[in-house]
Design a protein around this motif. Structure first.
Motif, short mmCIF file in Angstrom:
data_model
loop_
_atom_site.label_atom_id
_atom_site.label_comp_id
_atom_site.label_asym_id
_atom_site.label_seq_id
_atom_site.Cartn_x
_atom_site.Cartn_y
_atom_site.Cartn_z
N LYS A 67 1.79 9.59 11.51
CA LYS A 67 2.65 9.59 10.91
C LYS A 67 2.84 9.18 9.72
CE LYS A 67 5.09 8.20 15.45
NZ LYS A 67 6.23 7.25 15.57
N TYR A 68 3.81 9.67 8.40
CA TYR A 68 3.71 8.83 7.62
C TYR A 68 5.65 7.89 7.47
CZ TYR A 68 -0.26 11.16 5.77
OH TYR A 68 -1.57 11.53 5.89
N ARG A 69 6.58 9.21 7.51
CA ARG A 69 8.07 8.87 7.68
C ARG A 69 7.71 8.11 9.21
NH1 ARG A 69 8.17 13.64 5.39
NH2 ARG A 69 9.46 14.14 4.15
N GLY A 70 8.46 7.17 9.20
CA GLY A 70 7.95 6.14 10.33
C GLY A 70 6.73 4.90 10.39
N GLY A 71 5.81 5.28 9.15
CA GLY A 71 4.14 5.21 9.48
C GLY A 71 4.22 3.13 9.40
N GLU A 72 5.06 2.65 10.14
CA GLU A 72 4.85 1.27 9.60
C GLU A 72 5.28 0.26 10.81
OE1 GLU A 72 9.87 1.87 9.67
OE2 GLU A 72 7.57 3.10 9.17
N GLY A 73 5.82 1.82 12.14
CA GLY A 73 5.34 1.23 13.08
C GLY A 73 6.46 0.18 13.41
N ASN A 74 5.66 -1.54 14.12
CA ASN A 74 6.32 -2.83 14.37
C ASN A 74 5.62 -3.95 13.35
OD1 ASN A 74 7.07 -1.77 16.82
ND2 ASN A 74 5.89 -1.69 17.76
N ASP A 75 6.07 -3.00 12.28
CA ASP A 75 4.80 -3.89 11.21
C ASP A 75 5.86 -3.76 9.44
OD1 ASP A 75 4.31 -6.30 9.85
OD2 ASP A 75 1.99 -5.27 9.83
N PRO A 76 7.31 -3.31 9.89
CA PRO A 76 7.07 -3.08 8.26
C PRO A 76 7.28 -3.96 6.96
CG PRO A 76 9.43 -3.92 9.34
CD PRO A 76 8.23 -3.38 10.41
N ALA A 77 7.39 -5.54 7.38
CA ALA A 77 6.82 -6.23 6.27
C ALA A 77 5.28 -5.83 6.19
CB ALA A 77 6.66 -7.51 7.35
N GLY A 78 4.64 -5.13 7.04
CA GLY A 78 2.34 -5.37 7.23
C GLY A 78 2.74 -4.53 6.00
N PHE A 79 3.69 -2.96 6.31
CA PHE A 79 3.74 -1.57 5.61
C PHE A 79 3.40 -2.32 4.52
CE2 PHE A 79 5.19 2.60 4.52
CZ PHE A 79 4.93 3.09 5.16
N ILE A 80 4.78 -2.73 3.47
CA ILE A 80 5.21 -3.62 2.19
C ILE A 80 3.92 -3.65 1.91
CG2 ILE A 80 7.05 -4.27 0.87
CD1 ILE A 80 9.40 -3.47 3.01
N THR A 81 3.28 -4.75 2.40
CA THR A 81 2.69 -5.87 1.39
C THR A 81 1.55 -4.50 1.42
OG1 THR A 81 3.03 -7.84 3.15
CG2 THR A 81 1.28 -7.97 2.26
N SER A 82 1.12 -3.90 2.00
CA SER A 82 -0.26 -3.34 1.71
C SER A 82 -0.28 -2.35 0.95
CB SER A 82 -0.75 -2.68 3.28
OG SER A 82 -0.93 -3.35 4.25
N ASN A 83 0.93 -1.11 1.34
CA ASN A 83 1.10 -0.12 0.31
C ASN A 83 2.15 -0.49 -0.74
OD1 ASN A 83 0.22 2.33 2.19
ND2 ASN A 83 1.78 1.28 3.78
N LEU A 84 2.94 -1.10 -0.86
CA LEU A 84 3.50 -0.86 -1.68
C LEU A 84 3.20 -2.53 -3.22
CD1 LEU A 84 6.07 -0.17 -4.39
CD2 LEU A 84 7.35 -2.12 -3.08
N ASP A 85 2.74 -3.98 -2.76
CA ASP A 85 1.88 -4.52 -3.16
C ASP A 85 0.51 -4.36 -3.79
OD1 ASP A 85 4.15 -5.68 -2.50
OD2 ASP A 85 3.13 -7.32 -1.06
N GLY A 86 -0.10 -3.83 -2.79
CA GLY A 86 -1.38 -3.06 -2.86
C GLY A 86 -2.08 -2.34 -3.75
N THR A 87 -0.78 -1.64 -4.48
CA THR A 87 -0.79 -0.12 -4.57
C THR A 87 -0.33 -1.10 -6.46
OG1 THR A 87 0.34 1.30 -3.36
CG2 THR A 87 1.41 1.98 -5.26
N VAL A 88 0.74 -1.63 -6.44
CA VAL A 88 0.71 -2.47 -7.81
C VAL A 88 -0.20 -2.77 -7.93
CG1 VAL A 88 2.25 -4.35 -8.49
CG2 VAL A 88 3.67 -2.90 -7.65
N ARG A 89 -1.18 -3.51 -7.05
CA ARG A 89 -2.13 -4.79 -7.70
C ARG A 89 -3.03 -3.57 -8.55
NH1 ARG A 89 -1.54 -7.19 -3.29
NH2 ARG A 89 -2.88 -6.28 -2.20
N LEU A 90 -3.29 -2.07 -7.77
CA LEU A 90 -4.59 -1.32 -7.98
C LEU A 90 -4.30 -0.97 -9.52
CD1 LEU A 90 -6.80 0.01 -7.52
CD2 LEU A 90 -5.39 1.64 -6.37
#
Length: 273
Positions: A67-90
């Motif tokens: 899943k990409y759309r809906g790939g956050e499952g039950n953890d939208p906060a973790g999804f953002i922390t990993s994919n957005l915050d991690g990407t910004v750091r990179l």
């Protein structure tokens, strides 16, 4: 060119890596790839040391399996922390270490809020409706503000061999005689995405490139499967749905030539069970 690549074992990353044989590529990720240097890294970790690299290609993304759309499952906060915050750091690390290029694999999902049948041009403002699309849009915006050449590749559905064979369950269902729901969607071969990535590496100014090729109805895909396998099973009806398609003006102006239906025909025998 010395390139750092994330997502090298994924659908897109595998093809991109294969296309970079002329370059010195280091893998950033959990897993090693034979023949390449490796830096252990995940999106949840601090940014790696990117000193000495010329370019970064970022194709990694954490999501629920399949899943990409809906790939956050039950953890939208973790999804953002990993994919957005991690990407910004990179991206920030790339700028801080003086990399000349960053190429970011984004998605057609940034336009999901437009009516079906909309022509999606490169200058159309994003309108995401999923958390996946929102994260991609915010990462695109952060990249565009950095003092380097940042290229966003907004890709449609990817198909191809290996991990990219997303049609394996569909083809198996058809060959088993199961009913197939009508569907039509835009698609592009992973080799054509890799070609787009190589073009992006040659650019000297930040840009957005759309990466899309064919509009494919399941009826037509499975008709080709039927022809290759002599299957007696009935084909699904054609879909009457409208599809919003990415217009790829910028890439085509630079000589990008996707493989079209001919490349699909060449690839399909390798996608059969």
């Amino acid at each position: 060119m010395k390139i750092a690549l994330t997502g090298a074992t994924g659908i897109a990353g595998q093809a991109i890596l294969q296309s970079l044989a002329a370059h010195d590529v280091t893998i950033l990720g959990r897993s090693t790839v034979a023949g390449h240097s490796h830096i252990k890294w995940t999106l949840d970790a601090p940014a790696p040391d990117l000193s000495g690299f010329d370019a970064l290609i970022h194709a990694a993304f954490q999501h629920a399996p399949g899943k990409y759309r809906g790939g956050e499952g039950n953890d939208p906060a973790g999804f953002i922390t990993s994919n957005l915050d991690g990407t910004v750091r990179l991206f920030d690390a790339a700028a801080a270490h003086g990399l000349s290029h960053v190429i970011f694999l984004s998605s057609r999902a940034v336009f999901d809020g437009y009516p079906k049948g909309t022509t999606l041009t490169e200058d159309l403002p994003p309108k995401p409706t999923s958390l996946y699309g929102e994260v991609k849009v915010k990462a695109e915006a952060h990249l565009s503000a950095l003092p380097l050449t940042g290229i966003t590749l907004r890709a449609t559905g990817l198909y191809g061999k290996g991990n990219a064979n997303k049609w394996a369950p569909l083809i198996a269902d058809y060959l088993s005689g199961n009913a197939i729901e009508p569907r039509v969607a835009s698609e592009v071969h992973v080799q054509d995405l890799a070609q787009a990535c190589q073009i992006a590496l040659s650019q000297n100014q930040s840009s957005i490139f759309h990466v899309s090729d064919i509009l494919l109805d399941r009826h037509d895909l499975l008709a080709m499967v039927q022809n290759l396998t002599n299957s007696p099973n009935s084909l699904p009806k054609r879909s009457d749905a409208d599809v919003s398609q990415l217009e790829c003006t910028n890439l085509k102006a630079l000589g990008w030539q996707p493989g079209g239906m001919e490349l699909l025909r060449q690839t399909l025998p390798d996608l059969l069970p």
